[in-house]
Each structure stands twice: as structure tokens, then as C-alpha cells.
Design a protein around this motif. Structure first.
Motif, PDB file in Angstrom:
ATOM      1  N   GLY B  54       0.776  -1.228   0.000  1.00 25.06           N
ATOM      2  CA  GLY B  54       0.000   0.000   0.000  1.00 25.06           C
ATOM      3  C   GLY B  54       0.808   1.279   0.000  1.00 25.06           C
ATOM      4  N   GLN B  55       2.105   1.180   0.150  1.00 29.89           N
ATOM      5  CA  GLN B  55       2.943   2.389   0.181  1.00 29.89           C
ATOM      6  C   GLN B  55       3.952   2.352  -0.958  1.00 29.89           C
ATOM      7  N   VAL B  56       3.876   3.394  -1.795  1.00 31.87           N
ATOM      8  CA  VAL B  56       4.779   3.519  -2.933  1.00 31.87           C
ATOM      9  C   VAL B  56       5.302   4.944  -2.970  1.00 31.87           C
ATOM     10  N   GLU B  57       6.586   5.073  -3.195  1.00 29.82           N
ATOM     11  CA  GLU B  57       7.210   6.386  -3.310  1.00 29.82           C
ATOM     12  C   GLU B  57       7.710   6.590  -4.734  1.00 29.82           C
ATOM     13  N   SER B  58       7.471   7.773  -5.253  1.00 27.28           N
ATOM     14  CA  SER B  58       7.926   8.123  -6.589  1.00 27.28           C
ATOM     15  C   SER B  58       9.318   8.748  -6.522  1.00 27.28           C
ATOM     16  N   VAL B  59      10.176   8.323  -7.427  1.00 25.55           N
ATOM     17  CA  VAL B  59      11.538   8.863  -7.468  1.00 25.55           C
ATOM     18  C   VAL B  59      11.717   9.816  -8.646  1.00 25.55           C
ATOM     19  N   VAL B  60      11.121   9.466  -9.768  1.00 26.65           N
ATOM     20  CA  VAL B  60      11.208  10.277 -10.979  1.00 26.65           C
ATOM     21  C   VAL B  60       9.801  10.510 -11.505  1.00 26.65           C
ATOM     22  N   GLN B  61       9.493  11.729 -11.873  1.00 25.03           N
ATOM     23  CA  GLN B  61       8.171  12.044 -12.397  1.00 25.03           C
ATOM     24  C   GLN B  61       8.138  11.794 -13.891  1.00 25.03           C
ATOM     25  N   LEU B  62       7.352  10.787 -14.290  1.00 26.90           N
ATOM     26  CA  LEU B  62       7.255  10.458 -15.713  1.00 26.90           C
ATOM     27  C   LEU B  62       5.807  10.293 -16.141  1.00 26.90           C
ATOM     28  N   SER B  77       1.599   1.653 -13.946  1.00 27.86           N
ATOM     29  CA  SER B  77       0.497   1.942 -14.852  1.00 27.86           C
ATOM     30  C   SER B  77       0.433   3.413 -15.222  1.00 27.86           C
ATOM     31  N   THR B  78      -0.338   3.672 -16.258  1.00 28.52           N
ATOM     32  CA  THR B  78      -0.705   5.012 -16.647  1.00 28.52           C
ATOM     33  C   THR B  78      -2.005   4.946 -17.437  1.00 28.52           C
ATOM     34  N   GLU B  79      -2.765   6.007 -17.405  1.00 31.03           N
ATOM     35  CA  GLU B  79      -4.015   6.037 -18.174  1.00 31.03           C
ATOM     36  C   GLU B  79      -3.774   6.516 -19.597  1.00 31.03           C
ATOM     37  N   LYS B  80      -2.683   7.280 -19.790  1.00 31.40           N
ATOM     38  CA  LYS B  80      -2.394   7.816 -21.124  1.00 31.40           C
ATOM     39  C   LYS B  80      -0.910   7.752 -21.411  1.00 31.40           C
ATOM     40  N   LEU B  81      -0.565   6.901 -22.336  1.00 38.51           N
ATOM     41  CA  LEU B  81       0.843   6.752 -22.691  1.00 38.51           C
ATOM     42  C   LEU B  81       1.328   7.918 -23.542  1.00 38.51           C
ATOM     43  N   LEU B  82       2.590   8.246 -23.329  1.00 36.34           N
ATOM     44  CA  LEU B  82       3.288   9.234 -24.142  1.00 36.34           C
ATOM     45  C   LEU B  82       4.372   8.526 -24.951  1.00 36.34           C
ATOM     46  N   LEU B  83       4.794   9.153 -26.020  1.00 41.36           N
ATOM     47  CA  LEU B  83       5.898   8.575 -26.802  1.00 41.36           C
ATOM     48  C   LEU B  83       7.129   8.367 -25.927  1.00 41.36           C
ATOM     49  N   SER B  84       7.325   9.286 -25.006  1.00 38.41           N
ATOM     50  CA  SER B  84       8.520   9.236 -24.152  1.00 38.41           C
ATOM     51  C   SER B  84       8.509   8.079 -23.152  1.00 38.41           C
ATOM     52  N   HIS B  85       7.402   7.370 -23.062  1.00 35.50           N
ATOM     53  CA  HIS B  85       7.349   6.215 -22.164  1.00 35.50           C
ATOM     54  C   HIS B  85       7.999   4.964 -22.765  1.00 35.50           C
ATOM     55  N   SER B  86       8.318   5.026 -24.014  1.00 38.58           N
ATOM     56  CA  SER B  86       8.964   3.870 -24.649  1.00 38.58           C
ATOM     57  C   SER B  86      10.265   3.525 -23.938  1.00 38.58           C
ATOM     58  N   GLY B  87      10.573   2.248 -23.908  1.00 40.69           N
ATOM     59  CA  GLY B  87      11.827   1.835 -23.284  1.00 40.69           C
ATOM     60  C   GLY B  87      11.704   0.468 -22.662  1.00 40.69           C
ATOM     61  N   PHE B  88      12.600   0.205 -21.744  1.00 41.71           N
ATOM     62  CA  PHE B  88      12.702  -1.098 -21.107  1.00 41.71           C
ATOM     63  C   PHE B  88      12.435  -0.927 -19.621  1.00 41.71           C
TER      64      PHE B  88
END
Lengths: 114, 114
Positions: B54-62, B77-88
Motif C-alpha cells: 500500500g505504500q509507494v514512493e515516486s523517485v522520478v516524475q514520468l 500503470s498510466t491512463e495515457k501513454l506518451l511517446l517518451s514512455h517507450s523503453g525497457f
């Protein structure tokens, strides 16, 4: 901020030749830990080596590295490359035990050819 | 022995579509969990960590979010993907808190956003 530099993006070696992959780092923390992770194709990245105390050599699976705080380096070496060593190698910095985060270098792809 | 299963192996998604990536760790109670991401040509960077359910901390805002609905499960997860989300994307766990600990990685998810 903390950073790790792996100068070589791609290293191609003939089987039997020595391996040396460079890793230098920057951090303000005096008790940083350095790691080498190896990522074979179609497998999970896994730990290859973890640094010990300053100027002490650590070895695993034929690879070795020595943490040199004076030069902020943790280069990966092996005396004789094998075809099975072909993989992606990441150097990573764990700067402080107060938080749980590794800073990775960009990785060096090692290709060993016959 | 502990195992980590990450899914899916690969995704091709359209810009603006939702995304859900997951991993499950078996054989370890209360692991520390992490999401790492590598953009094409970039370096692995930590996105989120979780010490407990139940506890999650964000390190980088993406524009991504993460959740830990069960002790052994971590979702990105995300509700709306961006091109910049591509990767591994890599899920990882460690037995204890602190950068000195070994990370154990899943096999990764390769995401292409078109």
C-alpha cells in the motif's frame, strides 16, 4: 548528483583476449558501494560483482574488480574472454545505505568473437 | 528459492492508450520492490520503490504511477501513454533496505509507444 560513467558503449574482443570494462563514478558519500550487473540476452540482469573495501579485489566467475576510491573507479576485468561472456554489463553505484537506490552507468555491450 | 515474474514481456501501444505492467515475487516475505526504466540509449533509472503493501514512493516524475496491492505484487500503470514512455522496464526486489543490497531483477518488459 551521483553518477556513473562507462566510457565504452560497445566492446568487441577476440576469444582468449583479456577483458577490461571501465567504470568511474562520482558521489559525495564516502561509503559508497559499486556493483557490476550482467544482462545476458533473454535473461534477467543479475549481480556479477560487488565492491569490498577500498583497494580490495573482489572476484566471481572469473571476473574481478577492485574499488579504488582515490580514482573513483571500479573497472571490470577478466584474464581471458569466452564466447559466453557476450552480454551487457552495467556498473552501478549505491551511494548511501540511508536510501535504497542504484545509479547505473549506460552499460557496455561486450561481444566476444571466435 | 525466490522467483520474480514480470509481465508482459513486450508491448506495442498507441499514444494515449492505458498501460499496466506487473511483477510478482514469490518466496520472500515483505521484499523491498522497485521499478527501473531505461529509455532507448539511456541509462537505467529508478522510478518507484515500495517498502510495504500500500505504500509507494515516486523517485522520478514520468506521468506514471505504481501500486503495491499485495505484499508480493507491484504494478506500474498510466491512463495515457506518451511517446517518451517507450523503453525497457525492469521490476526488482531486495531483501533489505539500503543501497548496499543486491537487487534481483525480473526479465523486463520492452515497451514501444507509437
Amino acid at each position: 548528483g551521483d553518477s556513473v560513467t562507462q566510457k565504452e558503449g560497445l566492446v568487441t574482443l577476440t576469444e582468449g583476449l583479456p577483458v577490461m570494462l571501465n567504470c568511474t563514478y562520482q558521489t559525495i558519500y564516502s561509503n559508497a558501494f559499486l556493483f557490476w550487473y550482467v544482462h545476458y540476452l533473454n535473461e534477467s540482469p543479475r549481480l556479477l560483482l560487488k565492491s569490498s573495501t577500498d583497494n580490495k579485489r573482489t572476484e566471481h566467475q572469473g571476473f574481478h574488480a577492485t574499488l579504488h576510491k582515490s580514482s573513483s573507479s571500479f573497472h571490470l576485468q577478466k584474464s581471458s574472454a569466452q564466447l559466453s561472456d557476450s552480454a551487457l554489463y552495467y556498473c552501478a553505484l549505491g551511494a548511501s545505505s540511508s536510501f535504497s537506490k542504484l545509479v547505473f552507468g549506460q552499460g557496455t555491450s561486450l561481444s566476444v568473437v571466435p | 528459492a525466490q522467483t520474480i515474474h514480470q509481465w508482459p514481456v513486450a508491448e506495442i501501444k498507441a499514444v494515449g492508450s492505458p498501460l499496466s505492467l506487473g511483477c510478482t515475487i514469490k518466496g520472500k516475505s515483505s521484499p523491498n520492490l522497485y521499478w527501473y526504466w531505461q529509455a532507448t540509449g539511456g541509462t537505467l533509472q529508478q522510478l518507484f520503490y515500495s517498502i510495504t503493501v500500500g505504500q509507494v514512493e515516486s523517485v522520478v516524475q514520468l506521468n506514471l504511477s505504481a501500486s503495491r496491492p499485495k505484499d508480493d505484487q507491484f504494478i506500474l500503470s498510466t491512463e495515457k501513454l506518451l511517446l517518451s514512455h517507450s523503453g525497457f522496464y525492469l521490476c526488482a526486489w531486495s531483501p533489505d533496505w539500503g543501497s548496499q543490497n543486491t537487487l534481483y531483477f525480473g526479465a523486463g518488459t520492452r515497451l514501444s509507444v507509437l
